[in-house]
Enzyme design. Structure first.
Site, PDB file in Angstrom:
ATOM      1  N   CYS A   4      -8.072   4.789   3.060  1.00 47.00           N
ATOM      2  CA  CYS A   4      -8.623   5.846   3.922  1.00 47.00           C
ATOM      3  C   CYS A   4      -7.591   6.924   4.232  1.00 47.00           C
ATOM      4  O   CYS A   4      -7.930   7.951   4.791  1.00 47.00           O
ATOM      5  CB  CYS A   4      -9.145   5.254   5.224  1.00 47.00           C
TER       6      CYS A   4
ATOM      7  N   LYS B 119       2.499  15.042  -5.126  1.00 43.39           N
ATOM      8  CA  LYS B 119       1.524  13.973  -5.370  1.00 43.39           C
ATOM      9  C   LYS B 119       2.056  12.693  -4.761  1.00 43.39           C
ATOM     10  O   LYS B 119       3.236  12.382  -4.902  1.00 43.39           O
ATOM     11  CB  LYS B 119       1.334  13.787  -6.877  1.00 43.39           C
TER      12      LYS B 119
ATOM     13  N   CYS C  43      -2.658  -1.181   4.676  1.00 42.84           N
ATOM     14  CA  CYS C  43      -3.713  -0.970   5.679  1.00 42.84           C
ATOM     15  C   CYS C  43      -3.257  -1.479   7.047  1.00 42.84           C
ATOM     16  O   CYS C  43      -2.688  -2.561   7.150  1.00 42.84           O
ATOM     17  CB  CYS C  43      -4.966  -1.733   5.239  1.00 42.84           C
TER      18      CYS C  43
HETATM   19 FE1  FES Z   1      -6.752   2.803   5.616  1.00 41.36          FE
HETATM   20 FE2  FES Z   1      -7.354   0.382   6.377  1.00 41.36          FE
HETATM   21  S1  FES Z   1      -8.043   1.375   4.657  1.00 41.36           S
HETATM   22  S2  FES Z   1      -6.050   1.761   7.344  1.00 41.36           S
END
Ligand code: FES
Length: 77
Positions: A43, A23, A52
């Site tokens: 993401c 995890k 990010c």
């Molecule tokens: Fe994953 Fe920006 S939210 S790189």
């Protein structure tokens, strides 16, 4: 008798981050935030995960998805 667990590799969210761990958990001490805004990846495509790096832009363009970062804002008093 339990049914065989279905494999859903085509729906994996995490493709390559810390795959050796069962995890992936990240902990951030709010007191350590030293700039006004910090963006955390949601993401799972960032090369600087958990921060990010804007990889979500390419992911969204390629897939039609609409994901983006979690932005933590710190009030400067
Ligand atoms: Fe994953 Fe920006 S939210 S790189």
């Amino acid at each position: 008798f339990l049914p065989k667990k279905k494999k859903q590799k085509d729906s994996l969210i995490n493709l390559k981050i810390q795959k050796e761990n069962p995890k992936v958990v990240n902990e951030i001490d709010i007191e350590d935030l030293n700039s006004a805004n910090v963006c955390y990846c949601r993401c799972w495509r960032s090369k600087t995960f958990p921060v990010c790096d804007k990889s979500h832009l390419k992911h969204n363009e390629l897939t039609g998805d609409n994901v983006g970062p979690l932005i933590l804002k710190k009030k400067i008093l």
